[in-house]
Every structure is written in structure tokens, then in C-alpha cells.
Design a protein around this motif. Structure first.
Motif, mmCIF file in Angstrom:
data_model
loop_
_atom_site.group_PDB
_atom_site.id
_atom_site.type_symbol
_atom_site.label_atom_id
_atom_site.label_comp_id
_atom_site.label_asym_id
_atom_site.label_seq_id
_atom_site.Cartn_x
_atom_site.Cartn_y
_atom_site.Cartn_z
ATOM 1 N N PRO A 244 0.838 -1.275 -0.059
ATOM 2 C CA PRO A 244 0.017 -0.016 -0.050
ATOM 3 C C PRO A 244 1.014 1.441 -0.026
ATOM 4 O O PRO A 244 0.438 2.129 -0.745
ATOM 5 C CB PRO A 244 -0.865 -0.049 1.196
ATOM 6 N N LEU A 245 2.147 1.475 0.862
ATOM 7 C CA LEU A 245 2.701 2.320 0.694
ATOM 8 C C LEU A 245 3.276 2.712 -0.686
ATOM 9 O O LEU A 245 3.420 3.888 -0.949
ATOM 10 C CB LEU A 245 3.798 2.420 1.862
ATOM 11 N N GLN A 246 3.694 1.763 -1.191
ATOM 12 C CA GLN A 246 4.211 1.942 -2.834
ATOM 13 C C GLN A 246 3.063 2.482 -3.598
ATOM 14 O O GLN A 246 3.439 3.305 -4.471
ATOM 15 C CB GLN A 246 4.914 0.492 -3.224
ATOM 16 N N ASN A 247 2.130 1.878 -3.403
ATOM 17 C CA ASN A 247 1.199 2.357 -4.207
ATOM 18 C C ASN A 247 0.666 3.754 -3.996
ATOM 19 O O ASN A 247 0.416 4.713 -5.089
ATOM 20 C CB ASN A 247 -0.359 1.626 -4.260
ATOM 21 N N LEU A 248 0.849 4.175 -2.690
ATOM 22 C CA LEU A 248 0.494 5.718 -2.247
ATOM 23 C C LEU A 248 1.393 6.562 -2.991
ATOM 24 O O LEU A 248 1.177 7.600 -3.296
ATOM 25 C CB LEU A 248 0.304 5.894 -0.908
ATOM 26 N N GLY A 249 2.781 6.125 -2.836
ATOM 27 C CA GLY A 249 3.903 7.030 -3.493
ATOM 28 C C GLY A 249 3.642 7.184 -4.965
ATOM 29 O O GLY A 249 3.933 8.310 -5.421
ATOM 30 N N MET A 250 3.321 6.210 -5.640
ATOM 31 C CA MET A 250 3.044 6.290 -7.175
ATOM 32 C C MET A 250 1.864 7.307 -7.416
ATOM 33 O O MET A 250 2.136 8.225 -8.285
ATOM 34 C CB MET A 250 2.881 5.037 -7.568
ATOM 35 N N ASP A 251 0.876 7.149 -6.666
ATOM 36 C CA ASP A 251 -0.427 7.976 -6.787
ATOM 37 C C ASP A 251 0.259 9.529 -6.542
ATOM 38 O O ASP A 251 -0.357 10.560 -7.184
ATOM 39 C CB ASP A 251 -1.554 7.610 -5.944
ATOM 40 N N MET A 252 0.965 9.615 -5.381
ATOM 41 C CA MET A 252 1.330 11.309 -5.221
ATOM 42 C C MET A 252 2.048 11.689 -6.353
ATOM 43 O O MET A 252 1.894 12.892 -6.549
ATOM 44 C CB MET A 252 2.070 11.256 -3.656
ATOM 45 N N GLU A 253 3.013 11.023 -6.832
ATOM 46 C CA GLU A 253 3.711 11.385 -7.936
ATOM 47 C C GLU A 253 2.996 11.760 -9.135
ATOM 48 O O GLU A 253 3.130 12.633 -9.843
ATOM 49 C CB GLU A 253 4.842 10.360 -8.479
ATOM 50 N N MET A 254 2.050 10.880 -9.278
ATOM 51 C CA MET A 254 1.187 10.883 -10.757
ATOM 52 C C MET A 254 0.101 12.575 -10.305
ATOM 53 O O MET A 254 -0.012 13.098 -11.155
ATOM 54 C CB MET A 254 0.050 10.027 -10.726
ATOM 55 N N MET A 255 -0.200 12.432 -9.303
ATOM 56 C CA MET A 255 -1.037 13.849 -8.946
ATOM 57 C C MET A 255 -0.316 15.241 -8.976
ATOM 58 O O MET A 255 -0.664 16.047 -9.396
ATOM 59 C CB MET A 255 -1.467 13.760 -7.136
ATOM 60 N N GLU A 256 1.113 14.879 -8.534
ATOM 61 C CA GLU A 256 2.053 16.204 -8.538
ATOM 62 C C GLU A 256 2.388 16.569 -10.120
ATOM 63 O O GLU A 256 2.164 17.607 -10.366
ATOM 64 C CB GLU A 256 3.236 16.040 -7.869
ATOM 65 N N HIS A 257 2.459 15.343 -10.888
ATOM 66 C CA HIS A 257 2.739 15.629 -12.534
ATOM 67 C C HIS A 257 1.415 16.434 -12.889
ATOM 68 O O HIS A 257 1.743 17.228 -13.697
ATOM 69 C CB HIS A 257 3.033 14.364 -13.008
ATOM 70 N N SER A 258 0.144 15.861 -12.631
ATOM 71 C CA SER A 258 -0.764 16.364 -13.146
ATOM 72 C C SER A 258 -1.093 17.785 -12.882
ATOM 73 O O SER A 258 -1.517 18.524 -13.733
ATOM 74 C CB SER A 258 -2.044 15.357 -12.754
ATOM 75 N N LEU A 259 -1.011 18.048 -11.696
ATOM 76 C CA LEU A 259 -1.141 19.606 -11.311
ATOM 77 C C LEU A 259 -0.476 20.324 -11.886
ATOM 78 O O LEU A 259 -0.683 21.569 -12.289
ATOM 79 C CB LEU A 259 -1.117 19.569 -9.620
ATOM 80 N N ARG A 260 0.998 19.951 -12.124
ATOM 81 C CA ARG A 260 1.795 21.143 -12.791
ATOM 82 C C ARG A 260 1.638 20.942 -14.380
ATOM 83 O O ARG A 260 2.089 21.952 -14.753
ATOM 84 C CB ARG A 260 3.357 20.301 -12.474
#
Length: 248
Positions: free
Chosen positions: A33-49
Motif C-alpha cells: 500500500p505504501l508503494q501504491n500511495l507513493g506512485m499516486d502522489m507522484e502522478m497527482m503532482e505531475h498532473s497538477l503541474r
């Protein structure tokens, strides 16, 4: 050394082993679950920018929050990874890091003791040139962790308000000093006086992880301990032998 363990204390040891296995399984199941959360946060940051439909001010606001979340996430990940290495009987965490980093992290684990976290001023003075973890045996390090925890657990009854940890490398050992100061600290650690622990005699185990038991175990691995006790101050100095010379 002869050790006498009442059945009630033996049950305590069994409970600790069972708890360790439970934590080992918990840590293992947190990794995914922690690995999945880490990848989701990276994708969210990329989308926001990269998404032009999102206003710049809103994007920057969320990006700042994500950065803070990533920092906390990395901290949790490091703690879990460290804990998993320690409790894995087949693993060898000795190849990672230095004794300084190990002890500093151990103190952070003990913040689960709320009295220690909120009422005790902590002064950790460990030089950067302390040796690597693999200079010590695994059993010594694990017993040392429990010993430090035992010292911390005695602070509340002694109304402790300051804790010092200092260390230095000698030619064949690490010298580590633990000092506790407080209103009635002297009475909290009276059972740890050197003359009360005869390594050649029978040790009556009254607490599965009591300080006397842990010091007796450390002595079996060549660790020596000296004590100084005053009404408002307690000091324990340990000489912990190297498995080999770290300078060789």
C-alpha cells in the motif's frame, strides 16, 4: 550464569515473541500500500503541474501540500524499512548505516512513550565518526535497544526532565553514556547499581525486559557497565566491544 525465570515471566517472553511475529507480518503487508500511495502522489503532482485547466494559484497550493505529504511519507517509509530489517531473523541490517544513525533512530522510536516525548529534554551528542553497525554483534545491538527503552521507562517515576546520550570510539570498544536528571531519579534506578548484579550468581528474572536482565545479557557478550547514582542524577556508562577493529 544461572537464570531463574518464574512461569509468569516466561509467559511474558512468549507474548513478546508473538508480538514480534505480528509486527513482522504487519510491516510486510504495509509495503505494498505504501508503494501504491507513493506512485499516486507522484502522478497527482505531475498532473497538477502539467494540466493547464487548473489555475496556477490552486496548482501551487496543492503542490505545496503534496510536497509536505511526500516528506512525511518518506519518513514513514524509512521507519518501516528500518523496523523490518531489525525484526527479520534472516536479514542482516548490520550492513546498513552507522551506530550513530542507529541510536538516533532508536530514540525517535521511543517517542511512543508520551512522558519521554513531551516532558524530557533530550541531548544526543554522538560524533559523526562512530563506527559502522557491522562492527557490533546483532544480539548486542538488539539488547542495547531494549536497555535504552528500559532507561526511558523509568523516567516518569523519577520525574526526569533531562536525558543525555554521549559516545566515543576507543581502541577496541564504543563508550556509550546515558544520563538521566530529575527530581527523584536516583530512586528510580536503584536496582541497577553494580554491586546488586553479580554475573556469577543466580539472576532472579522479575521482568522479561527489566534492566537487570538486559545488563546480564549484555555482559555475556563482553559489555561492561559502570554506574553513578545521586538523588537527582543517574548515569550509566557502557563499554561495548567491537567485533573487529573498525580502523583495520
Amino acid at each position: 550464569m544461572h537464570i531463574e525465570i518464574p512461569l509468569e515471566r516466561f509467559v511474558d517472553f512468549y507474548r513478546l515473541v508473538a508480538l514480534g511475529k505480528l509486527i513482522q507480518g504487519l510491516v510486510h503487508n504495509l509495503n505494498g500500500p505504501l508503494q501504491n500511495l507513493g506512485m499516486d502522489m507522484e502522478m497527482m503532482e505531475h498532473s497538477l503541474r502539467s494540466d493547464n485547466r487548473i489555475p496556477a494559484e490552486l496548482s501551487e497550493s496543492f503542490a505545496g501540500r503534496l510536497n509536505r505529504m511526500e516528506g512525511e511519507f518518506d519518513h514513514i517509509t524509512r521507519l518501516i524499512k528500518s523496523a523490518s530489517m531489525r525484526i527479520d531473523p534472516e536479514g542482516d541490517f548490520l550492513q546498513y548505516g552507522t551506530i550513530k544513525a542507529f541510536l538516533v533512530q532508536e530514540i525517535s522510536f521511543l517517542y511512543s512513550n508520551l512522558y519521554f516525548k513531551h516532558n524530557v529534554q533530550k541531548d544526543i551528542d554522538l560524533p559523526a565518526d562512530l563506527p559502522r553497525l557491522d562492527c557490533f554483534s546483532r544480539d548486542i545491538l538488539l539488547s542495547l535497544c531494549w536497555l535504552i527503552q528500559s532507561v526511558v521507562e523509568g523516567m516518569e517515576s523519577g520525574e526526569a526532565n533531562r536525558f543525555f546520550m554521549t559516545g566515543k570510539s576507543l581502541s577496541s570498544a564504543l563508550e556509550l553514556s546515558l544520563v538521566v536528571e530529575g527530581t527523584t531519579v536516583g530512586t528510580s534506578y536503584k536496582d541497577t547499581l553494580d554491586e546488586e548484579m553479580d554475573p556469577s550468581g543466580s539472576l532472579q528474572v522479575q521482568d522479561a525486559l527489566g534492566m537487570r536482565t538486559l545488563l546480564a545479557i549484555l555482559r555475556l557478550y563482553g559489555v561492561s557497565a559502570a554506574f553513578s547514582r545521586e538523588p537527582t542524577r543517574f548515569e550509566m556508562t557502557l563499554l561495548i566491544p567491537f567485533r573487529y577493529n573498525p580502523l583495520s
